[in-house]
Write a protein that holds these residues in place. Structure first.
Motif, short mmCIF file in Angstrom:
data_model
loop_
_atom_site.label_atom_id
_atom_site.label_comp_id
_atom_site.label_asym_id
_atom_site.label_seq_id
_atom_site.Cartn_x
_atom_site.Cartn_y
_atom_site.Cartn_z
N ASP A 117 42.81 35.79 39.92
CA ASP A 117 43.40 36.19 38.63
C ASP A 117 44.48 37.25 38.83
O ASP A 117 44.34 38.13 39.68
CB ASP A 117 42.33 36.80 37.72
CG ASP A 117 41.51 35.73 37.00
OD1 ASP A 117 41.83 34.55 37.16
OD2 ASP A 117 40.56 36.10 36.30
N PRO A 244 48.23 34.52 37.86
CA PRO A 244 47.51 33.32 37.46
C PRO A 244 46.29 33.67 36.60
O PRO A 244 45.79 34.78 36.66
CB PRO A 244 47.04 32.72 38.80
CG PRO A 244 47.71 33.50 39.88
CD PRO A 244 48.11 34.80 39.31
N VAL A 246 42.63 31.61 35.01
CA VAL A 246 41.81 30.39 34.92
C VAL A 246 41.66 30.04 33.46
O VAL A 246 41.07 30.79 32.69
CB VAL A 246 40.44 30.61 35.58
CG1 VAL A 246 39.52 29.44 35.31
CG2 VAL A 246 40.62 30.81 37.08
N TYR A 252 43.63 27.19 38.10
CA TYR A 252 44.52 28.32 37.83
C TYR A 252 45.79 27.87 37.12
O TYR A 252 46.51 27.01 37.62
CB TYR A 252 44.91 29.02 39.14
CG TYR A 252 43.78 29.82 39.74
CD1 TYR A 252 43.53 31.12 39.32
CD2 TYR A 252 42.94 29.26 40.70
CE1 TYR A 252 42.48 31.86 39.85
CE2 TYR A 252 41.88 29.99 41.24
CZ TYR A 252 41.66 31.29 40.80
OH TYR A 252 40.62 32.02 41.32
#
Ligand SMILES: C/C(=C\C(=O)O)CCOP(=O)(O)O
Ligand SMILES: [Mn+2]
Length: 427
Positions: A117, A244, A246, A252
């Motif tokens: 992330d 990125p 999720v 992603y």
């Protein structure tokens, strides 16, 4: 009902898992939420309180709306966004006020979820309320923490926040916003719907069957009572790399330049309870998908007799629909497909079935495909059409191919499709 009242009810009904030991907002709490599935309350997440998986099942959503899960869509389709909204002077949300110089997002239990992330954590259940030029909006956007008073907001066109921010930016003006966390769950749900511009709180009031109270923040934005309200503005020009992240597919989503929100004041209750939605968890999928189900239901109802609609969990509650119709004439299913694709432009695959198929049971839907489909006649492929930015198989320009499957009985020889039943035995 207040956020706390809803949590108390979960507790009383034995539906809440409570974890009182200290847990970390970095990965540990999201992992526990993933393992627990049902509502989970953290009594000490980096010294704060938080809840996850609040509305994590159709049963929970149905209970909130006062209907069984099979009737959620019909109930939602019946609601018009014309409930009463009243402006009140004060709010328990203002019990604690943190002024601009002391704003520090790192003190909130904002979580890090997955290993790749972006940013310093993501607010996942923040309702972004904005007002500009007589228009207002409330919708949930993922918000990446950039630094102690800065968030990056993923604003997807043509969501209303994107449209309102564009209008303000074109005039070089800041867009005042307030981010609401931990409101009445009906209001949180209403903020995920696709009702006409300015109507989310009216929709929430209609759903609740009681007026929604709003109070005014110092920047003029009117918000519902909540555990936390983060006041600030969307900058007209500044963009930062967001992601990125999720999203619903569990894969992603890419990094994109997205607008920045500067936080200028925080209000919160004494001992506030933070709300986190687990990315790609059931609550996230339902919040993304369920609002489209009544839209599809109504659109299909314009072309044939519709019985029910579901965006299936296997299809991330977003990319796959099963539409159940009472087929009247041959060709109804293809019209139903086209209506479904038009109502939810991110939808990729749709299966149309008869009323004897249980649309909540993937095996039953597969049975319909197995026994009622002839591939060359009963499929429809539409190429180069707008898809979802979340589909990893979509083209870089945002287009994709859509497939509709007509898994309804052929009317001319429907007796061939009869499902055998055992006779009732005489007792
Ligand atoms: C984050 C997304 C949606 C939202 O904020 O509602 C991405 C999905 O949007 P698409 O319209 O499916 O690309
Ligand atoms: Mn809106």
């Amino acid at each position: 009902m207040s956020f706390r009242g809803f949590i108390d009810d979960l507790r009383k009904n034995g539906r809440l898992t409570e974890i009182d030991r200290p847990v970390s907002k970095e990965y540990e709490a999201p992992i526990l939420a993933h393992e627990n599935k049902g509502p989970v309350f953290f009594g000490n997440i980096n010294g704060s309180k938080a809840i996850m998986n609040l509305l994590g099942s159709r049963e929970e959503l149905g209970a909130m709306l006062g209907v069984p899960k099979e009737e959620i869509i019909q109930r939602l389709a019946d609601i018009t966004p014309d409930g009463e909204v009243v402006i009140v002077k004060d709010s328990p949300t203002k019990e604690v006020v943190i002024e601009e110089k002391d704003v520090d997002l790192f003190k909130l239990p904002i979580m890090k979820h997955f290993e790749k992330d972006g940013g310093e954590g993501y607010i996942t259940a923040g309702i972004v309320v904005s007002e500009y030029d007589g228009e207002k909006n409330a919708s949930i956007h993922r918000l990446m923490v950039v630094d102690k008073n800065t968030l990056a907001a993923r604003l997807v066109p043509p969501r209303h926040t994107y449209v309102i921010h564009k209008k303000a930016s074109e005039k070089g003006e800041k867009l005042p916003v307030a981010i609401v966390l931990g409101a009445d769950p009906v209001i949180t749900y209403a903020s995920t719907t696709r009702v006409p511009l300015s109507k989310e709180f009216e929709y929430a009031a209609a759903l609740r069957g009681a007026p929604v109270e709003l109070f005014e923040c110092a920047n003029g934005i009117k918000v519902p009572h909540a555990e936390y309200v983060l006041e600030g503005y969307l900058d007209p020009d500044e963009r930062v790399p967001e992601g990125p992240f999720v999203d619903i597919t569990g894969t992603y989503d890419h990094i994109r330049p997205e607008p920045v929100i500067k936080i200028t004041r925080i209000y919160h209750r004494i001992d506030p309870i933070y709300h986190g939605i687990l990315p790609a968890g059931a609550e996230h999928l339902l919040m993304m998908g369920v609002p489209y189900e009544p839209k599809i239901y109504k659109a299909v109802g314009e072309v044939t007799t519709v019985s029910n609609v579901v965006l299936t969990e296997g299809g991330c509650c977003y990319l796959h629909a099963v539409v159940q119709i009472k087929k009247q004439t041959e060709g109804d299913a293809k019209n139903a497909m086209m209506a479904a694709f038009a109502a939810h432009t991110s939808l990729k695959h749709v299966v149309v079935v008869d009323e004897d198929i249980d649309i909540f049971n993937p095996d039953d839907v597969e049975f319909a495909i197995a026994t009622r489909v002839k591939g060359d006649m009963d499929t429809m492929i539409i190429t180069n059409v707008r898809g979802s930015s979340l589909d990893p198989r979509g083209a870089p320009d945002g287009t994709t191919s859509k497939v509709g499957v007509d898994a309804t009985k052929v009317l001319a020889h429907k007796e061939d499709f009869e499902r055998a039943k055992f006779p009732e035995l005489k007792k």
